[in-house]
Design a protein around this motif. Structure first.
Motif, short mmCIF file in Angstrom:
data_model
loop_
_atom_site.label_atom_id
_atom_site.label_comp_id
_atom_site.label_asym_id
_atom_site.label_seq_id
_atom_site.Cartn_x
_atom_site.Cartn_y
_atom_site.Cartn_z
N ALA A 1 0.86 -1.19 0.00
CA ALA A 1 0.00 0.00 0.00
C ALA A 1 0.89 1.23 0.00
O ALA A 1 2.05 1.16 0.40
N GLN A 2 0.35 2.36 -0.46
CA GLN A 2 1.07 3.62 -0.38
C GLN A 2 0.22 4.63 0.39
O GLN A 2 -0.93 4.32 0.76
N VAL A 3 0.78 5.79 0.66
CA VAL A 3 0.04 6.82 1.40
C VAL A 3 -1.28 7.10 0.69
O VAL A 3 -1.32 7.29 -0.52
N GLY A 4 -2.36 7.08 1.47
CA GLY A 4 -3.69 7.30 0.90
C GLY A 4 -4.45 6.02 0.66
O GLY A 4 -5.62 6.05 0.25
N TYR B 1 -5.13 2.44 7.53
CA TYR B 1 -4.97 3.48 6.52
C TYR B 1 -3.52 3.96 6.58
O TYR B 1 -2.99 4.18 7.68
N VAL B 2 -2.88 4.09 5.43
CA VAL B 2 -1.49 4.55 5.39
C VAL B 2 -1.51 6.07 5.25
O VAL B 2 -2.00 6.61 4.25
N ASP B 3 -0.99 6.75 6.26
CA ASP B 3 -1.11 8.20 6.35
C ASP B 3 0.28 8.85 6.43
O ASP B 3 1.25 8.22 6.86
N LEU B 4 0.35 10.11 6.03
CA LEU B 4 1.58 10.89 6.18
C LEU B 4 1.33 11.93 7.26
O LEU B 4 0.48 12.80 7.11
N ARG C 1 6.44 11.81 8.75
CA ARG C 1 6.68 10.37 8.80
C ARG C 1 5.46 9.63 8.28
O ARG C 1 4.32 10.09 8.45
N ILE C 2 5.72 8.49 7.66
CA ILE C 2 4.63 7.63 7.19
C ILE C 2 4.20 6.75 8.35
O ILE C 2 5.02 6.11 9.00
N MET C 3 2.89 6.73 8.63
CA MET C 3 2.37 5.91 9.72
C MET C 3 1.09 5.20 9.27
O MET C 3 0.44 5.64 8.32
#
Length: 278
Positions: free
Chosen positions: A70-73, A118-121, A127-129
């Motif tokens: 997965a990527q951010v969003g 959910y992948v969030d910035l 930082r990516i969390m």
């Protein structure tokens, strides 16, 4: 403002080669290392590469040609690789695991178990969390779907009514138990069809498009239903039409045609008290 999209794919140019990899043009972010083991064979300065950008163990920008889950969003169902006093670390397909702090966990995450996140910035720390507080990230806009529209759903959570799902990586929706004729599991992705968008914005879905339930399709559904019930069901062609519709969402005529189809293929045996697998 940086043009680099952290936690996402970026198209970047190779500016120089070194023994341990290549450096990519990160514009005002400076040169970004793509380690040697991720450099495509035959690459040379001037080439444009599609790379995923994230932070290494020392919080420096680094590139990879590995594909994260997965990527951010994105919403994703990921497995916990390890846990420490700060939170959980989820395997998302990269060398560095995805961090989910305790404050972003709805229940305390356990190693080896899978959770929808959910992948969030995080804008403050850059930082990516990950966050298991999925509701916070679902769109509050009213979806403009029409009945019968095909969408992709990810199974999120089982409830008394059915399964909560995430629709097209954006909206919340519901599949109801009495309209599900296959095994579902958290994280499963599959096509579904919109039944209605309610006045409150909630989306009701079904796994078979209304009006297009072919006998062949339903025969497969019925066969899987019998398998899931341990190889036998008491529902047969003598069962009343209302029970058949409540259970499968099809007419008794469609049910009987499907039974005949499976019987001709010698996949089932008809008994006085029901149907069993051959």
């Amino acid at each position: 403002m940086s043009h680099i999209k952290l936690g996402r794919y970026n198209q970047l140019e190779i500016v120089k080669e070194v023994d341990f990899g290549v450096y990519l043009d990160g514009d005002e972010d400076g040169e970004i290392l793509l380690p040697l083991k991720y450099v495509p064979e035959g690459s040379a300065p001037g080439d444009i590469l599609n790379v995923f950008i994230y932070l290494d163990m020392e919080e420096r920008l680094v590139a990879t040609t590995q594909q994260p889950y997965a990527q951010v969003g994105d919403f994703a169902c990921l497995e916990v690789a390890w846990v420490n006093e700060y939170g959980a670390f989820l395997d998302w397909g990269l060398m560095k695991d995805l961090f989910v702090p305790f404050r972003e966990q709805k229940v305390k995450m356990q190693k080896g178990r899978r959770y929808v996140v959910y992948v969030d910035l995080d804008e403050e720390s850059y930082r990516i969390m990950g966050s298991a507080r999925v509701e916070r990230y679902l769109s509050r806009e009213r979806a403009d779907y029409l009945p019968g529209d095909e969408v992709e759903v990810m199974v999120w959570q089982r409830t008394d009514l059915g399964y909560k799902v995430i629709v097209d990586n954006k909206f919340g929706g519901m599949l109801y138990h009495n309209e599900i004729f296959q095994q579902l599991a958290t994280g499963m992705k599959l096509p579904a069809f919109v039944k209605q968008v309610r006045p409150d914005g909630k989306i009701d879905l079904e796994l078979q498009q209304a009006g297009f339930r072919k006998v062949d399709d339903f025969a497969e559904v019925l066969l899987q239903f019998i398998k899931d019930k341990g190889g036998r069901t008491s529902i047969n062609d003598k069962t009343d039409a209302e029970t058949i519709y409540d259970t499968f969402g099809v007419s008794k005529k469609t049910f009987k045609k499907a039974v005949g189809e499976l019987y001709k293929k010698r996949l089932i045996v008809l008994e006085d008290g029901g149907i069993r697998l051959a």
